[in-house]
Design a protein around this motif. Structure first.
Motif, PDB file in Angstrom:
ATOM      1  N   LEU A 168       0.803  -1.231   0.000  1.00  0.00           N
ATOM      2  CA  LEU A 168       0.000   0.000   0.000  1.00  0.00           C
ATOM      3  C   LEU A 168       0.833   1.277   0.000  1.00  0.00           C
ATOM      4  N   SER A 169       2.158   1.168   0.083  1.00  0.00           N
ATOM      5  CA  SER A 169       2.984   2.361   0.247  1.00  0.00           C
ATOM      6  C   SER A 169       2.805   3.355  -0.900  1.00  0.00           C
ATOM      7  N   ASP A 170       2.780   2.860  -2.139  1.00  0.00           N
ATOM      8  CA  ASP A 170       2.608   3.779  -3.277  1.00  0.00           C
ATOM      9  C   ASP A 170       1.246   4.460  -3.224  1.00  0.00           C
ATOM     10  N   ALA A 171       0.218   3.700  -2.852  1.00  0.00           N
ATOM     11  CA  ALA A 171      -1.126   4.280  -2.757  1.00  0.00           C
ATOM     12  C   ALA A 171      -1.189   5.324  -1.652  1.00  0.00           C
ATOM     13  N   ILE A 172      -0.530   5.053  -0.532  1.00  0.00           N
ATOM     14  CA  ILE A 172      -0.512   6.019   0.569  1.00  0.00           C
ATOM     15  C   ILE A 172       0.177   7.312   0.140  1.00  0.00           C
ATOM     16  N   ASP A 173       1.337   7.181  -0.499  1.00  0.00           N
ATOM     17  CA  ASP A 173       2.040   8.375  -0.983  1.00  0.00           C
ATOM     18  C   ASP A 173       1.164   9.177  -1.937  1.00  0.00           C
ATOM     19  N   ARG A 174       0.529   8.487  -2.870  1.00  0.00           N
ATOM     20  CA  ARG A 174      -0.286   9.167  -3.887  1.00  0.00           C
ATOM     21  C   ARG A 174      -1.458   9.893  -3.250  1.00  0.00           C
ATOM     22  N   CYS A 175      -2.183   9.217  -2.361  1.00  0.00           N
ATOM     23  CA  CYS A 175      -3.327   9.865  -1.720  1.00  0.00           C
ATOM     24  C   CYS A 175      -2.893  11.017  -0.824  1.00  0.00           C
ATOM     25  N   ALA A 176      -1.816  10.821  -0.067  1.00  0.00           N
ATOM     26  CA  ALA A 176      -1.365  11.871   0.852  1.00  0.00           C
ATOM     27  C   ALA A 176      -0.946  13.130   0.105  1.00  0.00           C
ATOM     28  N   LEU A 177      -0.396  12.956  -1.095  1.00  0.00           N
ATOM     29  CA  LEU A 177       0.125  14.108  -1.845  1.00  0.00           C
ATOM     30  C   LEU A 177      -0.885  14.702  -2.825  1.00  0.00           C
ATOM     31  N   ASP A 178      -1.747  13.866  -3.412  1.00  0.00           N
ATOM     32  CA  ASP A 178      -2.517  14.302  -4.574  1.00  0.00           C
ATOM     33  C   ASP A 178      -4.029  14.188  -4.436  1.00  0.00           C
ATOM     34  N   ALA A 179      -4.523  13.929  -3.239  1.00  0.00           N
ATOM     35  CA  ALA A 179      -5.977  13.765  -3.076  1.00  0.00           C
ATOM     36  C   ALA A 179      -6.692  15.080  -2.797  1.00  0.00           C
ATOM     37  N   GLY A 180      -5.965  16.188  -2.753  1.00  0.00           N
ATOM     38  CA  GLY A 180      -6.595  17.471  -2.471  1.00  0.00           C
ATOM     39  C   GLY A 180      -6.843  17.718  -1.002  1.00  0.00           C
ATOM     40  N   VAL A 181      -6.222  16.920  -0.138  1.00  0.00           N
ATOM     41  CA  VAL A 181      -6.330  17.082   1.310  1.00  0.00           C
ATOM     42  C   VAL A 181      -4.959  17.513   1.840  1.00  0.00           C
ATOM     43  N   ALA A 182      -4.940  18.514   2.705  1.00  0.00           N
ATOM     44  CA  ALA A 182      -3.678  18.929   3.341  1.00  0.00           C
ATOM     45  C   ALA A 182      -3.345  17.882   4.412  1.00  0.00           C
ATOM     46  N   THR A 183      -2.795  16.773   3.970  1.00  0.00           N
ATOM     47  CA  THR A 183      -2.663  15.592   4.820  1.00  0.00           C
ATOM     48  C   THR A 183      -1.626  15.789   5.918  1.00  0.00           C
ATOM     49  N   GLU A 184      -2.080  15.644   7.160  1.00  0.00           N
ATOM     50  CA  GLU A 184      -1.192  15.645   8.318  1.00  0.00           C
ATOM     51  C   GLU A 184      -0.761  14.223   8.648  1.00  0.00           C
TER      52      GLU A 184
END
Length: 237
Positions: free
Chosen positions: A128-144
């Motif tokens: 899941l690491s690639d999916a986590i990176d992608r969502c954290a960076l590119d999902a439009g959420v200021a991910t903390e």
């Protein structure tokens, strides 16, 4: 134990940023990375000795002592530590240091999925690491933080994001293509999410953590991909 000292001096100018196992010396002529060790002396002071990896004879030593210290060339409040630095070739400097407390991320153990309980969501972290990176960076959420992630049917995964306001969002992503299919407010916390840990992005500036324990998520070449923060024992709320 402090996790870092940021020391500065004038006439001549120098700066020494010290962590547990390394430091960066800055002078008007150069910036020099040092491998070394920060140690408590037992008297409230701290000592650092380090050298460039390719020049072990070019050692830099610093003695950092508690007490009010005022920058001779700037107005402002006192720093909590003073420092005397020996930079080799007879060069010495004195100055003031600020201090950073918290967990030492540089020496945190590396994450190992096989050592985790079956119920912990990080057992699936490798896939899941690639999916986590992608969502954290590119999902439009200021991910903390990522509070959990899990694989789903048909090659999908769900990554639960949390922003700085503690709002949570579900990022549905295709594991093969990396396409983010939807981002929506999250429902009630799952048991796995409540049990932790939090995945924190490495970023250019590592997070400051002052409770619990932390593990480094490593990539190839000893690159830190993120941090897992286990918050048991941390204040709630």
């Amino acid at each position: 134990m402090p996790r870092a000292f940021l020391c500065r001096g004038n006439e001549p100018f120098w700066a020494l940023d010290i962590s547990a196992g390394s430091a960066l010396l800055k002078t008007p002529d150069a910036e020099t990375a040092l491998a070394g060790e920060l140690e408590a002396t037992g008297t409230g002071a701290f000592a650092f000795r380090g050298a460039p990896e390719d020049e072990p004879e070019a050692a830099v030593e610093a003695m950092i002592t508690p007490g009010q210290c005022f920058d001779s060339m700037a107005d402002g409040p006192a720093s909590p530590y003073s420092a005397v630095v020996r930079m080799g070739e007879g060069r010495e400097g004195s100055g003031c240091c600020s201090v950073e407390f918290g967990l030492d991320l540089a020496t945190a153990p590396a994450f190992e999925a096989s050592a985790k309980p079956e119920a912990e969501w990080t057992r699936h972290l490798a896939e899941l690491s690639d999916a986590i990176d992608r969502c954290a960076l590119d999902a439009g959420v200021a991910t903390e933080a990522v509070t959990a992630a899990w694989p789903m049917n048909r090659g999908k995964a769900m990554v639960r994001l949390r922003d700085a306001g503690k709002d949570r969002f579900d990022c549905l992503i295709d594991l093969e293509t990396g396409e983010i299919e939807s981002v929506a407010p999250a429902g009630e916390p799952t048991p796995a999410e409540q049990a932790g840990p939090l995945w924190l992005p490495a970023g250019d500036t590592p997070p400051v953590l002052d409770c619990g324990k932390v593990e480094r998520v490593m990539d190839v070449g000893d690159t830190v991909r993120g941090y897992l923060h286990y918050t048991q024992g941390c204040p709630t709320g």
